[in-house]
Motif scaffolding. Structure first.
Motif, PDB file in Angstrom:
ATOM      1  N   ALA A  60       0.481  -1.511  -0.124  1.00 26.04           N
ATOM      2  CA  ALA A  60       0.248   0.307  -0.111  1.00 26.04           C
ATOM      3  C   ALA A  60       1.501   1.274  -0.128  1.00 26.04           C
ATOM      4  O   ALA A  60       1.896   1.657   0.600  1.00 26.04           O
ATOM      5  N   PRO A  61       0.773   1.868  -1.119  1.00 27.11           N
ATOM      6  CA  PRO A  61       1.136   2.812  -1.007  1.00 27.11           C
ATOM      7  C   PRO A  61       1.351   4.186   0.007  1.00 27.11           C
ATOM      8  O   PRO A  61       0.148   4.482   0.637  1.00 27.11           O
ATOM      9  N   SER A  62       1.957   4.634   0.677  1.00 24.70           N
ATOM     10  CA  SER A  62       2.136   5.684   2.288  1.00 24.70           C
ATOM     11  C   SER A  62       3.194   6.693   1.976  1.00 24.70           C
ATOM     12  O   SER A  62       4.332   6.383   1.259  1.00 24.70           O
ATOM     13  N   ASP A  63       2.953   7.830   2.885  1.00 26.13           N
ATOM     14  CA  ASP A  63       3.745   8.413   2.706  1.00 26.13           C
ATOM     15  C   ASP A  63       3.027   9.964   3.871  1.00 26.13           C
ATOM     16  O   ASP A  63       2.168   9.661   4.460  1.00 26.13           O
ATOM     17  N   ASN A  64       4.047  10.028   4.349  1.00 22.75           N
ATOM     18  CA  ASN A  64       3.686  10.973   5.691  1.00 22.75           C
ATOM     19  C   ASN A  64       2.693  10.627   6.890  1.00 22.75           C
ATOM     20  O   ASN A  64       2.296  11.230   7.573  1.00 22.75           O
ATOM     21  N   LEU A  65       3.087   9.817   6.952  1.00 25.93           N
ATOM     22  CA  LEU A  65       3.052   8.193   8.301  1.00 25.93           C
ATOM     23  C   LEU A  65       3.008   9.425   9.742  1.00 25.93           C
ATOM     24  O   LEU A  65       3.949   9.955   9.848  1.00 25.93           O
ATOM     25  N   VAL A  66       2.025   8.770  10.464  1.00 20.48           N
ATOM     26  CA  VAL A  66       2.459   9.465  12.098  1.00 20.48           C
ATOM     27  C   VAL A  66       3.899   9.296  12.773  1.00 20.48           C
ATOM     28  O   VAL A  66       4.433   9.934  13.581  1.00 20.48           O
ATOM     29  N   THR A  67       4.776   8.147  12.178  1.00 21.87           N
ATOM     30  CA  THR A  67       5.395   7.474  12.868  1.00 21.87           C
ATOM     31  C   THR A  67       6.759   8.660  12.760  1.00 21.87           C
ATOM     32  O   THR A  67       7.421   8.844  13.095  1.00 21.87           O
ATOM     33  N   ARG A 245      -1.281  18.266  20.243  1.00 24.55           N
ATOM     34  CA  ARG A 245      -0.398  18.134  21.566  1.00 24.55           C
ATOM     35  C   ARG A 245       0.561  18.150  21.527  1.00 24.55           C
ATOM     36  O   ARG A 245       1.979  18.899  22.779  1.00 24.55           O
ATOM     37  N   PHE A 246       1.798  17.953  20.332  1.00 23.62           N
ATOM     38  CA  PHE A 246       3.019  18.239  20.016  1.00 23.62           C
ATOM     39  C   PHE A 246       3.582  19.017  19.138  1.00 23.62           C
ATOM     40  O   PHE A 246       5.015  19.936  18.721  1.00 23.62           O
ATOM     41  N   ALA A 247       2.814  19.460  18.210  1.00 19.36           N
ATOM     42  CA  ALA A 247       3.470  20.538  17.915  1.00 19.36           C
ATOM     43  C   ALA A 247       2.197  21.759  17.624  1.00 19.36           C
ATOM     44  O   ALA A 247       1.436  22.498  16.560  1.00 19.36           O
ATOM     45  N   PRO A 248       1.436  22.272  18.385  1.00 21.23           N
ATOM     46  CA  PRO A 248       0.912  23.265  18.098  1.00 21.23           C
ATOM     47  C   PRO A 248       0.807  25.057  17.899  1.00 21.23           C
ATOM     48  O   PRO A 248       0.318  25.414  17.686  1.00 21.23           O
ATOM     49  N   GLY A 249       1.836  25.070  16.944  1.00 17.29           N
ATOM     50  CA  GLY A 249       1.824  26.269  16.633  1.00 17.29           C
ATOM     51  C   GLY A 249       2.380  25.950  15.225  1.00 17.29           C
ATOM     52  O   GLY A 249       2.731  26.990  14.982  1.00 17.29           O
ATOM     53  N   GLU A 250       2.605  25.138  15.170  1.00 16.18           N
ATOM     54  CA  GLU A 250       2.658  24.504  13.178  1.00 16.18           C
ATOM     55  C   GLU A 250       1.297  24.684  12.331  1.00 16.18           C
ATOM     56  O   GLU A 250       1.131  24.530  11.287  1.00 16.18           O
ATOM     57  N   GLY A 251       0.267  24.757  13.233  1.00 13.73           N
ATOM     58  CA  GLY A 251      -0.606  25.035  12.157  1.00 13.73           C
ATOM     59  C   GLY A 251      -2.420  23.766  11.587  1.00 13.73           C
ATOM     60  O   GLY A 251      -2.106  23.768  10.602  1.00 13.73           O
ATOM     61  N   GLY A 252      -1.432  22.776  12.489  1.00 12.89           N
ATOM     62  CA  GLY A 252      -1.923  21.785  12.930  1.00 12.89           C
ATOM     63  C   GLY A 252      -0.924  20.148  11.601  1.00 12.89           C
ATOM     64  O   GLY A 252      -0.008  21.236  11.473  1.00 12.89           O
ATOM     65  N   TYR A 253      -1.941  19.306  11.532  1.00 16.46           N
ATOM     66  CA  TYR A 253      -0.399  18.114  11.509  1.00 16.46           C
ATOM     67  C   TYR A 253      -0.211  18.242  10.147  1.00 16.46           C
ATOM     68  O   TYR A 253       0.645  18.224   9.642  1.00 16.46           O
ATOM     69  N   SER A 254      -1.704  18.792   8.958  1.00 18.35           N
ATOM     70  CA  SER A 254      -0.839  18.367   7.323  1.00 18.35           C
ATOM     71  C   SER A 254      -1.992  18.806   7.057  1.00 18.35           C
ATOM     72  O   SER A 254      -3.163  19.388   7.245  1.00 18.35           O
ATOM     73  N   HIS A 255      -1.859  19.807   5.758  1.00 22.21           N
ATOM     74  CA  HIS A 255      -2.754  19.846   4.993  1.00 22.21           C
ATOM     75  C   HIS A 255      -4.400  19.421   5.113  1.00 22.21           C
ATOM     76  O   HIS A 255      -5.039  20.152   5.012  1.00 22.21           O
ATOM     77  N   GLU A 256      -3.795  18.257   4.253  1.00 23.58           N
ATOM     78  CA  GLU A 256      -5.221  17.144   3.875  1.00 23.58           C
ATOM     79  C   GLU A 256      -5.900  17.135   5.600  1.00 23.58           C
ATOM     80  O   GLU A 256      -7.352  16.968   5.777  1.00 23.58           O
ATOM     81  N   VAL A 257      -5.365  16.608   6.558  1.00 17.98           N
ATOM     82  CA  VAL A 257      -5.924  16.831   7.822  1.00 17.98           C
ATOM     83  C   VAL A 257      -7.041  18.531   8.751  1.00 17.98           C
ATOM     84  O   VAL A 257      -7.614  18.366   8.702  1.00 17.98           O
ATOM     85  N   ASN A 258      -6.254  19.309   8.130  1.00 17.82           N
ATOM     86  CA  ASN A 258      -7.058  20.671   8.202  1.00 17.82           C
ATOM     87  C   ASN A 258      -7.773  21.049   6.775  1.00 17.82           C
ATOM     88  O   ASN A 258      -9.519  21.619   7.804  1.00 17.82           O
ATOM     89  N   LEU A 259      -8.417  20.295   6.003  1.00 18.57           N
ATOM     90  CA  LEU A 259      -9.234  20.132   5.211  1.00 18.57           C
ATOM     91  C   LEU A 259      -9.988  19.652   5.678  1.00 18.57           C
ATOM     92  O   LEU A 259     -11.432  19.648   5.505  1.00 18.57           O
ATOM     93  N   ARG A 260      -9.962  18.332   7.383  1.00 22.57           N
ATOM     94  CA  ARG A 260     -11.147  17.099   6.939  1.00 22.57           C
ATOM     95  C   ARG A 260     -11.799  18.127   8.518  1.00 22.57           C
ATOM     96  O   ARG A 260     -12.850  17.782   8.784  1.00 22.57           O
ATOM     97  N   ALA A 261     -10.381  18.883   8.538  1.00 25.62           N
ATOM     98  CA  ALA A 261     -11.380  20.283  10.031  1.00 25.62           C
ATOM     99  C   ALA A 261     -12.029  21.242   9.711  1.00 25.62           C
ATOM    100  O   ALA A 261     -13.348  21.233  10.471  1.00 25.62           O
TER     101      ALA A 261
END
Length: 309
Positions: A60-67, A245-261
């Motif tokens: 399965a193609p994957s990138d930018n995993l949480v790990t 929790r771990f990057a409060p000043g970065e504006g979110g996890y990613s662009h895709e996750v921000n779109l879900r929000a």
């Protein structure tokens, strides 16, 4: 993991799940991200995006995993697995052979109790023994995936809870999230949300809805007893929490996750309604699964995902 239908089993058959719901929080509008199967929805929880339309034979193609996201920020993480981890389907053998990052679940209780604060992981991913995976070590599948008996999953969740609560200081800062990747084909009276998803690169036709609801439990001293959270969540809600929790000043996890929000999916941080942790540690009910005879277990692959494992 894939659940039995919501509400189809009485409390006596799922006493640990019932205990979690009564003593902590249940999320009754958690939707699987995509109206498809396991790998795409797992990728939505691990990366906030998926280029996989369905189950197939191949990596399965994957990138930018949480790990990866955590590693870049020097956040300690670890996977504890009771069977073959899902990361095997992602071709992540480079990290899977790191025994500090991937450990058998049998080590979990001792690590929680005794590992030093500067070594113990800040984020932990727990993987059961998957029904679709090969039978390893003669242990039962315990991921609640039909036709596996749910009793083995209840024992697994009880072991997990008892390990976490054995160290009261660590437990006071813990948020345990239990959910399922997709609905398993069971009927649910709540319709999926009309929220679409266009895959990266437009490799296949865009989805127009979410997948069905899935069970979601938040077990933590930071939630009230018998809390019911009814705002919309999906698998990206976990990544929203991680970023806060771990990057409060970065504006979110990613662009895709921000779109879900932006489409209305809340962060799992919203479920945490207590400013200070509870001091009580509810005792889980006693529960034992029936004996497991590995010699009678089905071990020959008969599905594409088993062949892939």
């Amino acid at each position: 993991i894939t659940p039995p239908s919501l509400g189809i089993l009485p409390a006596v058959d799922v006493p640990i799940s019932t205990f979690f719901a009564e003593k902590f929080a249940i999320c009754d509008r958690w939707f699987s991200s995509l109206p498809t199967g396991t790998p795409p929805n797992k990728l939505m929880s691990l990366a906030g995006r998926s280029r996989v339309e369905d189950v197939g034979l191949g990596i399965a193609p994957s990138d930018n995993l949480v790990t990866d996201w955590l590693t870049r920020r020097n956040i300690r993480w670890r996977v504890y697995h009771d069977g073959l981890p899902f990361f095997a389907l992602l071709g992540r053998l480079d990290v899977m052979f790191d025994r500090d990052l991937f450990r058998p679940f049998d080590r979990f209780a001792d690590d929680v109790l005794n590992e030093s604060d500067d070594e113990f992981p800040q984020v932990i991913l727990i993987e059961p023994a998957y029904e679709a995976g090969p039978l390893l070590g003669g242990r039962p599948r315990n991921d609640d995936h039909a036709p596996t008996p749910v009793s083995f999953g209840q024992v697994f969740q009880r072991r997990l809870y008892e390990a976490l609560t054995a160290n009261a200081e660590r437990w006071s800062k813990t948020v345990l999230i239990i959910t399922y990747d997709e609905g398993g084909g069971f009927y649910d009276h709540v319709e999926p949300l009309e929220i679409g998803y266009a895959p990266p690169g437009n490799e296949y036709e865009a989805f127009t809805t979410t997948g069905p609801r899935v069970p979601g439990l938040v077990v933590s001293p930071l939630v009230s007893e018998n809390r019911i959270y009814s705002e919309n969540l999906d698998h990206s809600s976990f990544l929203q929490l991680i970023a806060e929790r771990f990057a409060p000043g970065e504006g979110g996890y990613s662009h895709e996750v921000n779109l879900r929000a932006d489409q209305g999916f809340r962060s799992l941080s919203d479920v945490l309604d207590l400013a200070a942790p509870r001091t009580d540690i509810p005792e889980a009910p006693a529960f034992e699964a029936p004996p497991f005879d590995s010699a009678l277990a089905r071990i020959l692959p008969d599905s594409p995902i088993e062949l892939l494992f």
